[in-house]
Design an enzyme around this catalytic site. Structure first.
Site, PDB file in Angstrom:
ATOM      1  N   HIS B  68       0.827  -1.203   0.000  1.00  0.00           N
ATOM      2  CA  HIS B  68       0.000   0.000   0.000  1.00  0.00           C
ATOM      3  C   HIS B  68       0.872   1.268   0.000  1.00  0.00           C
ATOM      4  CE1 HIS B  68      -2.170   3.173   2.373  1.00  0.00           C
ATOM      5  NE2 HIS B  68      -3.026   2.980   1.389  1.00  0.00           N
ATOM      6  N   GLU B  71       2.130   1.872  -3.387  1.00  0.00           N
ATOM      7  CA  GLU B  71       1.048   2.421  -4.222  1.00  0.00           C
ATOM      8  C   GLU B  71       1.035   3.958  -4.099  1.00  0.00           C
ATOM      9  OE1 GLU B  71      -2.954   3.916  -3.528  1.00  0.00           O
ATOM     10  OE2 GLU B  71      -3.167   1.814  -2.945  1.00  0.00           O
ATOM     11  N   HIS B  72       1.180   4.458  -2.883  1.00  0.00           N
ATOM     12  CA  HIS B  72       1.274   5.916  -2.701  1.00  0.00           C
ATOM     13  C   HIS B  72       2.522   6.479  -3.392  1.00  0.00           C
ATOM     14  CE1 HIS B  72      -1.649   7.125   0.638  1.00  0.00           C
ATOM     15  NE2 HIS B  72      -1.964   5.869   0.348  1.00  0.00           N
ATOM     16  N   GLU B 148      -3.653   8.150   7.272  1.00  0.00           N
ATOM     17  CA  GLU B 148      -4.720   7.344   6.674  1.00  0.00           C
ATOM     18  C   GLU B 148      -5.127   6.233   7.646  1.00  0.00           C
ATOM     19  OE1 GLU B 148      -3.757   5.635   2.869  1.00  0.00           O
ATOM     20  OE2 GLU B 148      -5.725   4.682   2.657  1.00  0.00           O
TER      21      GLU B 148
END
Lengths: 428, 440
Positions: B68, B71-72, B148
């Site tokens: 994840h 992905e950022h 997040e």
């Protein structure tokens, strides 16, 4: 990198206006590819018609429309929908009750009959009222200590005290308990009628089927609604800061300023301004400064709120308690700079390129097209708005944006609400 | 998916009788990248998605959240296109973009007017091979991910219960680790972790390009060859090293008690096979079973627990069929104010025990199937939904034919199969029961 701004001038959807034999105006787009029909409809009124002492009536009424209608009690009615895979939903917003229908075209007749029953002959059985009341209360309890929900609720209460817009659409634990069957029946009679209705139909239907659908569903509704325009109100408490104490590691922040409504000539410039400030998902100034450069937050942005009786610009973010002060300073600084200097020509050009170029993306499914059309009708913009809209955006000048900025951002004072335990900060 | 290096483009809807759905084309480029084209000519828009066959369940031990986090970081630019340029261009073209990470895959997508497809392919293929990461962009982005996680989990007791239940259900398999990662491990992720992970998984052999919209398959293939096709192959697709979950023996219970909980609820997860691991037709039967017992206000659990017993305000079920490895089937219920979770659980247990005798009448079975199959027609109204359905299926190793056959496989599920999967899988030893409570 040079980007030419050639606003897309063709309308993203070719909508046709039909007035049915029952006298109902419908906007429609024919699309043959998938054997599906989508209808979107909006009744003017909504939660703004609830009394200040009893918010939540319109929402509970909307939730009960498909909980038993005509000869069918709730479970039988829901089974009828499910057997034909008909999707029907109702929701009360601040100024409207909206609904959506999606059906396979082969089940059109059943969809017409069931949607008509829900709107014209809802039963409001005691059993269903008791259950929906319990569900509504459970939903309120489930969310009532969520920092985002708490911040939003407090924000609206502070922005619009004494006004229905200051109260939650779905009501409070107390008001939901107090709502009676008579309240619901009366709200239904007052709010669901033909003269406050906007409707759009999209899908694999010919004109006769569109007419059959619209007149079949809405033709038996009373001609006139009994709604009252909500009083006009402006955001109050600019320059104040409220802290809702919650024991959580991250504070949720809401901030608000003046707004410009849909029907105001400066709305489009304000819309472009909002994109530059906080509307553009990866590109806005707040995204760049709060998230990208400083890692202060995952989500940050701003949006325009245009209600019948109020307009507002508001923003949102969430950051750990230790960095709330820094986040607020960055946001205030960005607003101050944008107001003083305005956007650069390049920034404005890019914003307009995005806003015009992306317009067709809002028209790529039947449901989305129907919702767009109904919303345009609801805002009174005219069926030609779909074709005009990009030219309006393309015509916005730097001066227009500066003018909108001075109206929206004013003297830079904001209404700020924080839910959490922000460090080094007190209420003002 | 069809592997056919010789032919130009493989049309995959031939041969089947009345299979509904779009006229999909597939091919594999010389460097191993798979291409899928889904026509949708209603609007001059294209959806461009690149899928990588790696997700959070492939995170190295101790580096939870790296899939994840990367992905950022994929938005941080390359030598040719520095940080922010891709997003600026997408935006200037009137496009919308985003990305998401799941247990088994990671995907990036843009939606844009069709004439800009070539530009997107140039940028997206560039960042498949040429990502540049500087420490000064990695550190703030890690803070973004930590925020997040605070937003999604640390401030939400319900999300904390879901995490705790997954950890208890998967005692050995990484599906028990949250996609976003554990807080203390995200804090340690750095540039070197990200680049190692990137080099291992971001390769043409590991990618699937899905283009849906108003496009011609042959033209898309030519564009893909000129962009993605120029990336050097690595020789083989990366291997996923997944431990297998042992056969469960112990019923487990998990409780999250928090002073902020004013509305308790209960959930239960059962360890079940997925569409890929299921023997025979079990996965189709589990899909119908979830819809039948828990898919909305006409479902069996809603009728039993909410309407008849009045002990809950809501109840339902869902099944996460799409997974590379053994997966989860969930039931949940939200009690009325006067009912405790133990009492609710007893009612739920009774209802589950009664599935074979009380839930499986023909009318209910037909209704559940109708609902599931109609969803596929509704999905065909959205090119983005189609791109997601096919992309996610291929990313876990399903075939296009399997996706197209799905409505008929659902239709064929029998009453006996439903009773059988309920009896075999919805049993205590496969289950984790979770309670969300107000702390005293």
């Amino acid at each position: 990198m040079t980007i030419a701004v050639e606003p897309v001038s063709t309308a993203p959807a070719r909508a046709e206006r039909i007035v049915t034999p029952a006298g109902i105006e419908v906007w429609t787009v024919h699309s043959q590819v998938v054997p599906v029909a989508a209808m979107s409809f909006i009744f003017e009124g909504g939660a703004s018609q609830d009394g200040l002492d009893k918010p939540g009536i319109a929402q509970m009424m909307a939730q009960l429309l498909d909980e038993g209608a005509g000869p069918y009690p709730s479970d039988a009615y829901q089974e009828k929908l499910a057997e034909a895979a008909i999707e029907l939903s109702f929701n009360a917003g601040q100024d409207s009750i909206s609904g959506g229908l999606r059906t396979l075209t082969r089940n059109l007749d059943e969809a017409i009959s069931l949607t008509r029953l829900a709107l014209v002959e809802p039963r409001f059985d005691d059993e269903a009222i008791t259950r929906v009341r319990a569900q509504t209360s459970a939903g309120i309890r489930y969310q009532q200590n969520d920092p985002g929900v708490r911040a939003t609720k407090t924000f609206f209460a502070t922005a619009f005290p004494g006004h229905i817009y200051g109260l939650p659409n779905g009501g409070t634990l107390e008001s939901v308990e107090a709502i009676t069957r008579d309240d619901l029946v009366a709200a239904h009679a007052r709010l669901i009628a033909r003269d406050n209705l906007k409707v759009a139909v999209v899908g694999a239907l010919d004109e006769a089927q569109v007419i059959a659908l619209v007149d079949g569903v809405f033709g038996d509704l009373p001609a006139h609604a009994g709604i009252v325009a909500p009083p006009a109100v402006s955001i109050t408490a600019l320059g104040t800061r409220t802290i809702v104490d919650l024991d959580v590691p991250q504070s949720v922040i809401r901030f608000g300023m003046n707004g410009i409504g849909w029907r105001d000539p400066d709305f489009i410039p304000a819309f472009v301004l909002n994109h530059i400030l906080g509307g553009g998902v990866f590109t806005s100034r707040l995204f760049q400064e709060v998230r990208e450069k400083r890692g202060l937050a995952y989500s940050v942005g701003t949006g325009l709120v245009s209600l019948r009786g109020a307009a507002m610009t508001w923003g949102f973010t969430a950051t750990k308690n230790e960095r709330v002060v820094e986040a607020l300073e960055v946001i205030a600084g960005q607003i101050e700079t944008l107001k003083a200097e305005g956007p650069s020509e390049e920034e404005l050009t890019k914003a307009k390129a995005y806003l015009t170029g992306s317009y067709p993306l809002a028209f790529d499914t039947s449901t989305k097209i129907a919702q767009q059309l109904a919303q345009i009708a609801f805002e009174g913009l005219g069926i030609d708005y779909i074709a005009r809209r990009n030219a309006l955006v393309a015509a916005v000048t730097r001066e227009d944006v500066m003018r909108a900025a001075s109206r929206v951002l004013g003297d830079g004072r904001m209404l700020v609400v924080i839910a959490g335990r922000p460090e080094g900060l007190a209420a003002v | 998916m069809t592997v056919n290096p010789a032919a130009a483009i493989q049309r995959s809807n031939s041969g089947e009788d009345d299979t509904p759905g779009p006229d999909i084309s597939t091919c594999r480029l010389d460097n191993g990248l798979d291409l899928v084209v889904i026509p949708d000519r209603r609007v001059p828009v294209a959806t461009h998605m690149i899928w990588y066959r790696n997700g959070s369940a492939d995170d190295p031990i101790g580096q939870s959240g790296i899939a994840h986090f990367l992905e950022h970081l994929m938005f941080k630019g390359t030598e040719r296109h520095p940080a922010g340029e891709f997003s600026q261009v997408v935006s200037s073209l009137g496009g919308q973009e985003n990305a998401f990470t799941s247990y088994d895959y990671t995907a990036y997508f843009q939606r844009v007017a069709k004439e800009h497809l070539a530009t997107l392919m140039e940028f997206e293929s560039d960042r498949m091979a040429n990502l540049v990461l500087a420490d000064e962009v990695v550190a703030p982005e890690r803070d973004v991910v930590l925020e997040e996680r605070r937003m999604r989990v640390e401030t939400d007791p319900g999300a904390q219960l879901s995490e705790a239940m997954a950890s208890a259900l998967f005692v050995h398999h990484p599906y028990g680790i949250p996609i976003i990662g554990w807080m203390h491990e995200i804090e340690t992720l750095d540039r070197a972790h990200a680049l190692d992970y990137y080099k291992r998984f971001y390769t043409p052999e590991n990618a699937i390009l899905v283009v849906a919209g108003d496009v011609e398959a042959d033209a898309v293939r030519r564009l893909a060859e000129g962009t993605y096709g120029q990336i050097a192959p690595r020789g083989a697709a990366p291997k996923r090293l997944r431990p297998r979950e042992p056969d469960p023996r112990a019923m487990r219970r998990v409780t999250v008690a928090d002073p902020r909980v004013d509305q308790p609820l209960m959930q239960r997860l059962y360890l079940t096979p997925s569409s890929l691991t299921a023997p025979g037709r079990d996965a189709f039967a589990l899909e119908v079973l979830a819809e039948l017992i828990g898919g909305g206000p006409t479902s069996y659990l809603y009728r039993k627990i909410v309407l008849e017993r009045g002990v809950a305000v809501n109840a339902g079920a869902w099944y996460m069929s799409s997974a590379l490895d053994e997966t989860r089937f969930a039931v949940y219920a939200v009690p009325t104010p006067e009912v405790g979770l133990d009492q609710l659980e007893e009612m739920l247990d009774r209802a589950i025990a009664g599935i074979a005798d009380e839930a499986l009448d023909e009318k209910a079975i037909t209704r559940a199937k109708t609902q599931l199959i109609a969803e596929t027609t509704y999905a065909a109204d959205s090119q983005t939904s189609l791109a997601r359905i096919y992309g996610s299926a291929l990313a876990i190793g399903e075939t296009i034919d399997a996706v197209r056959r799905w409505p008929r496989d659902i239709e064929a599920v029998t009453r006996e199969e439903l009773a059988d999967v309920a009896a075999r899988y919805l049993v205590p030893r496969r289950a984790v029961t979770g309670h969300l409570l107000k702390a005293d």
